[in-house]
Design a protein around this motif. Structure first.
Motif, PDB file in Angstrom:
ATOM      1  N   ASN A 168       0.856  -1.177   0.000  1.00  0.00           N
ATOM      2  CA  ASN A 168       0.000   0.000   0.000  1.00  0.00           C
ATOM      3  C   ASN A 168       0.897   1.233   0.000  1.00  0.00           C
ATOM      4  OD1 ASN A 168      -2.162   1.733   0.249  1.00  0.00           O
ATOM      5  ND2 ASN A 168      -2.145   1.641   2.486  1.00  0.00           N
ATOM      6  N   VAL A 169       0.758   2.036  -1.025  1.00  0.00           N
ATOM      7  CA  VAL A 169       1.544   3.267  -1.116  1.00  0.00           C
ATOM      8  C   VAL A 169       0.690   4.391  -0.562  1.00  0.00           C
ATOM      9  CG1 VAL A 169       2.902   4.712  -2.648  1.00  0.00           C
ATOM     10  CG2 VAL A 169       2.329   2.380  -3.326  1.00  0.00           C
ATOM     11  N   ARG A 170       1.211   5.146   0.403  1.00  0.00           N
ATOM     12  CA  ARG A 170       0.346   6.167   1.002  1.00  0.00           C
ATOM     13  C   ARG A 170       1.093   7.450   1.323  1.00  0.00           C
ATOM     14  NH1 ARG A 170      -0.346   3.327   6.970  1.00  0.00           N
ATOM     15  NH2 ARG A 170       1.601   4.194   7.718  1.00  0.00           N
ATOM     16  N   GLU A 171       0.321   8.531   1.405  1.00  0.00           N
ATOM     17  CA  GLU A 171       0.871   9.811   1.828  1.00  0.00           C
ATOM     18  C   GLU A 171       0.832   9.863   3.347  1.00  0.00           C
ATOM     19  OE1 GLU A 171       0.003  12.718  -1.911  1.00  0.00           O
ATOM     20  OE2 GLU A 171      -1.513  12.685  -0.325  1.00  0.00           O
ATOM     21  N   HIS A 174       5.376  13.720   7.794  1.00  0.00           N
ATOM     22  CA  HIS A 174       6.830  13.586   7.888  1.00  0.00           C
ATOM     23  C   HIS A 174       7.284  13.268   9.311  1.00  0.00           C
ATOM     24  CE1 HIS A 174       8.373  14.803   3.933  1.00  0.00           C
ATOM     25  NE2 HIS A 174       7.268  15.533   3.844  1.00  0.00           N
ATOM     26  N   ALA A 175       6.555  13.790  10.298  1.00  0.00           N
ATOM     27  CA  ALA A 175       7.018  13.634  11.677  1.00  0.00           C
ATOM     28  C   ALA A 175       6.669  12.266  12.248  1.00  0.00           C
ATOM     29  CB  ALA A 175       6.411  14.740  12.547  1.00  0.00           C
ATOM     30  N   CYS A 176       5.407  11.865  12.180  1.00  0.00           N
ATOM     31  CA  CYS A 176       5.018  10.624  12.868  1.00  0.00           C
ATOM     32  C   CYS A 176       4.624   9.521  11.905  1.00  0.00           C
ATOM     33  CB  CYS A 176       3.885  10.895  13.849  1.00  0.00           C
ATOM     34  SG  CYS A 176       2.294  11.179  13.037  1.00  0.00           S
ATOM     35  N   ARG A 177       4.680   9.768  10.588  1.00  0.00           N
ATOM     36  CA  ARG A 177       4.372   8.839   9.511  1.00  0.00           C
ATOM     37  C   ARG A 177       2.934   8.307   9.570  1.00  0.00           C
ATOM     38  NH1 ARG A 177       9.077   9.225   6.254  1.00  0.00           N
ATOM     39  NH2 ARG A 177       7.621   8.285   4.812  1.00  0.00           N
ATOM     40  N   SER A 178       2.054   9.061  10.215  1.00  0.00           N
ATOM     41  CA  SER A 178       0.645   8.681  10.170  1.00  0.00           C
ATOM     42  C   SER A 178       0.082   9.031   8.793  1.00  0.00           C
ATOM     43  CB  SER A 178      -0.123   9.448  11.248  1.00  0.00           C
ATOM     44  OG  SER A 178      -1.505   9.401  10.955  1.00  0.00           O
ATOM     45  N   ALA A 244       4.890  13.051   3.089  1.00  0.00           N
ATOM     46  CA  ALA A 244       5.928  12.052   2.846  1.00  0.00           C
ATOM     47  C   ALA A 244       5.249  10.863   2.170  1.00  0.00           C
ATOM     48  CB  ALA A 244       6.553  11.620   4.158  1.00  0.00           C
ATOM     49  N   ILE A 245       6.043  10.004   1.514  1.00  0.00           N
ATOM     50  CA  ILE A 245       5.475   8.809   0.897  1.00  0.00           C
ATOM     51  C   ILE A 245       6.009   7.580   1.629  1.00  0.00           C
ATOM     52  CG2 ILE A 245       5.256   7.441  -1.222  1.00  0.00           C
ATOM     53  CD1 ILE A 245       3.951  10.134  -1.516  1.00  0.00           C
ATOM     54  N   GLY A 246       5.089   6.735   2.031  1.00  0.00           N
ATOM     55  CA  GLY A 246       5.492   5.513   2.724  1.00  0.00           C
ATOM     56  C   GLY A 246       4.828   4.306   2.091  1.00  0.00           C
ATOM     57  N   PHE A 247       5.420   3.128   2.307  1.00  0.00           N
ATOM     58  CA  PHE A 247       4.865   1.873   1.794  1.00  0.00           C
ATOM     59  C   PHE A 247       4.577   0.956   2.979  1.00  0.00           C
ATOM     60  CE2 PHE A 247       5.747   1.713  -2.847  1.00  0.00           C
ATOM     61  CZ  PHE A 247       6.442   2.908  -2.984  1.00  0.00           C
ATOM     62  N   CYS A 252       3.860  -8.767   4.944  1.00  0.00           N
ATOM     63  CA  CYS A 252       4.537  -8.941   6.233  1.00  0.00           C
ATOM     64  C   CYS A 252       4.295  -7.773   7.178  1.00  0.00           C
ATOM     65  CB  CYS A 252       6.033  -9.150   6.018  1.00  0.00           C
ATOM     66  SG  CYS A 252       6.904  -7.656   5.530  1.00  0.00           S
ATOM     67  N   ARG A 253       3.494  -6.812   6.780  1.00  0.00           N
ATOM     68  CA  ARG A 253       3.118  -5.655   7.594  1.00  0.00           C
ATOM     69  C   ARG A 253       4.249  -4.679   7.860  1.00  0.00           C
ATOM     70  NH1 ARG A 253      -1.605  -7.760  11.184  1.00  0.00           N
ATOM     71  NH2 ARG A 253      -2.247  -9.453   9.816  1.00  0.00           N
ATOM     72  N   ALA A 254       5.393  -4.874   7.254  1.00  0.00           N
ATOM     73  CA  ALA A 254       6.507  -3.957   7.506  1.00  0.00           C
ATOM     74  C   ALA A 254       6.213  -2.603   6.859  1.00  0.00           C
ATOM     75  CB  ALA A 254       7.792  -4.533   6.945  1.00  0.00           C
ATOM     76  N   TRP A 255       6.710  -1.563   7.482  1.00  0.00           N
ATOM     77  CA  TRP A 255       6.576  -0.222   6.921  1.00  0.00           C
ATOM     78  C   TRP A 255       7.938   0.203   6.361  1.00  0.00           C
ATOM     79  CZ3 TRP A 255       9.439   4.070   7.907  1.00  0.00           C
ATOM     80  CH2 TRP A 255       9.006   5.244   7.304  1.00  0.00           C
ATOM     81  N   HIS A 256       7.936   0.857   5.213  1.00  0.00           N
ATOM     82  CA  HIS A 256       9.190   1.325   4.630  1.00  0.00           C
ATOM     83  C   HIS A 256       9.035   2.726   4.065  1.00  0.00           C
ATOM     84  CE1 HIS A 256      10.526  -2.842   4.795  1.00  0.00           C
ATOM     85  NE2 HIS A 256       9.403  -3.177   4.196  1.00  0.00           N
ATOM     86  N   ASP A 257      10.079   3.499   4.185  1.00  0.00           N
ATOM     87  CA  ASP A 257      10.096   4.807   3.533  1.00  0.00           C
ATOM     88  C   ASP A 257      10.298   4.604   2.031  1.00  0.00           C
ATOM     89  OD1 ASP A 257      10.370   7.824   3.984  1.00  0.00           O
ATOM     90  OD2 ASP A 257      12.014   7.335   2.617  1.00  0.00           O
ATOM     91  N   ALA A 258       9.716   5.516   1.245  1.00  0.00           N
ATOM     92  CA  ALA A 258       9.783   5.361  -0.212  1.00  0.00           C
ATOM     93  C   ALA A 258      11.219   5.234  -0.713  1.00  0.00           C
ATOM     94  CB  ALA A 258       9.092   6.542  -0.887  1.00  0.00           C
ATOM     95  N   ALA A 259      12.141   5.952  -0.065  1.00  0.00           N
ATOM     96  CA  ALA A 259      13.521   5.940  -0.548  1.00  0.00           C
ATOM     97  C   ALA A 259      14.182   4.580  -0.391  1.00  0.00           C
ATOM     98  CB  ALA A 259      14.330   6.996   0.199  1.00  0.00           C
TER      99      ALA A 259
END
Ligand code: ZN
Ligand code: ZN
Ligand code: ZN
Length: 413
Positions: A168-171, A174-178, A244-247, A252-259
């Motif tokens: 899931n790609v989401r906006e 930047h601070a808390c990645r919510s 910010a963009i996060g995945f 596996c439910r892991a969260w990753h920064d787009a970079a």
């Protein structure tokens, strides 16, 4: 072979019923009712022959089936006729490359990629009937052998943790990645110069009230304007210009920064005339990686001799991909892409006289006419370029070999 067994099914002329262990070959598995994926998977593992056709009497468009619904018997017959003409070696080969060639030939099909949400990688090849675990790796080897040609299908992000592409790609903030963020207009009051989020202005009938000077703002363009917008986090209230963009990996439910997100390119494949020739000649045979160390061995031998005879120093670097074990085992797909990049970086950072070759889980580099002092800046240069070019850290560790180690290496090659 009918599965599940159903004595009410009329078998067309020319077909005979047989059991799983009858020893007849080739045979066809005929599915009489739709079964769930795990059951089909288990059945196919029991049959343990990736070439055997599987058809379904009821229409079913899952990859498992070579044909389904009306006309499926005829299609199965055509496949078994082509299978019968294949060389014995190919029929019994467990090499995924042979299996691909044999399936494409017997199905008279291309290996066309399509999206498939039942697969972790989100892509599958219907022509392979779900019988191979890592078809793209084997297909890419066949491309190197000119047995297949390939065309680009799509580029998918992959989860660095589990290698899946259900993401899931989401906006996000930047601070808390919510992901709970809202876009808010910024209002600029001309007269007092105050600029702030629209919601900081009290809304009363006929306009907005400036929180700084309490004036009423009535006419946009005259009293105020909206020079832009900002992203406000509903979770931590921080405000940013852009999200910010996060995945989030749904596997596996892991969260990753787009970079940090690696990508994987998928291709569709077609059999080439050379592929057909290889197939009919018995396939690619045993899985033996082409030996690239030969040239390196000769050059190393020569360098050792020259050092002894003419005191011309040389250096050997051994590079090992030192990612953690988990990454390495799951990493095959990404690894080949990343390693290609690493090889490009190495070639660009080295002199034309230097030699690079892949070796085990890493690389070997031979630098002729180079002393110990000269090698350090080269390593620094490689590391610098690597950090600029390779997005996923391949964890390449470069060690300088001593003369003794270089001699040992010669023995291993
Ligand atoms: Zn994952
Ligand atoms: Zn104001
Ligand atoms: Zn936040």
């Amino acid at each position: 072979m009918l599965f599940p067994r159903d004595d009410n099914i009329t078998i067309p002329d020319g077909w005979t019923k047989s059991g799983i262990d009858s020893g007849d070959w080739p045979f066809t598995i005929v599915m009489t009712t739709p079964l769930a994926d795990p059951l089909i998977d288990r059945l196919l593992k029991r049959v343990n022959d990736p070439l055997v056709p599987l058809i379904s009497l009821l229409p079913d468009d899952r990859d498992w089936f070579d044909a389904s619904g009306p006309g499926c018997w005829e299609q199965a017959l055509a496949i078994t006729e082509r299978l019968e003409k294949l060389p014995e070696q190919i029929r019994n080969s467990a090499n995924p490359e042979d299996i691909i060639l044999a399936r494409l030939h017997s199905r008279d099909a291309d290996m066309t990629a399509s999206y498939n949400t039942t697969q972790p990688g989100m892509v599958s090849y219907a022509a392979l009937g779900g019988r191979l675990d890592a078809p793209a790796e084997a297909a890419n080897k066949l491309v190197q052998r000119d047995c297949l040609s390939r065309s680009f299908f799509d580029r998918l992000h992959i989860c660095p943790q589990c290698r899946g592409s259900a993401l899931n790609v989401r906006e996000e903030c930047h601070a808390c990645r919510s992901p709970q963020i809202d876009e808010q207009a910024i209002v600029h009051h001309f007269r007092c110069g105050y600029e702030g989020l629209e919601k900081t202005f009290k809304r009363s009938d006929g306009g907005l009230q400036c929180p700084q000077c309490n004036d009423m703002l009535r006419h946009i363009g005259l009293d105020y304007d909206k020079p832009g917008s900002a992203i406000e986090c509903q979770s931590c209230n921080s405000i940013n210009d852009t999200p910010a963009i996060g995945f989030v990996c749904m596997g596996c439910r892991a969260w990753h920064d787009a970079a940090q997100m690696p990508v994987r390119d998928w291709f569709s494949y077609k059999m080439t005339p050379a592929g057909t020739r290889t197939l009919l000649a018995g396939g690619v045979g045993e899985l033996a990686p082409p030996d690239r160390s030969d040239t390196f061995k000769l050059i190393l031998q020569q360098a050792l001799q020259h050092e002894t005879a003419f005191q011309t120093p040389f250096q050997v670097l051994r590079g090992v991909f030192a990612g953690d074990a988990a990454t390495q085992t799951h990493n095959l797909r990404l690894a080949s892409r990343t390693e290609d990049l690493v090889m490009d970086v190495l070639r660009s950072a080295l002199r034309p006289v230097d030699t690079v070759t892949r070796h085990d889980n890493g690389v070997l580099i031979l630098l002729p006419h180079m002393d110990r002092e000269g090698i350090e800046p080269v390593i620094a240069e490689i590391e610098q370029r690597m950090s600029e070019v390779v997005r996923t850290d391949p964890g390449l560790r470069l060690d300088i070999l001593s003369r003794r180690e270089a001699e040992q290496l010669l023995e291993e090659l």
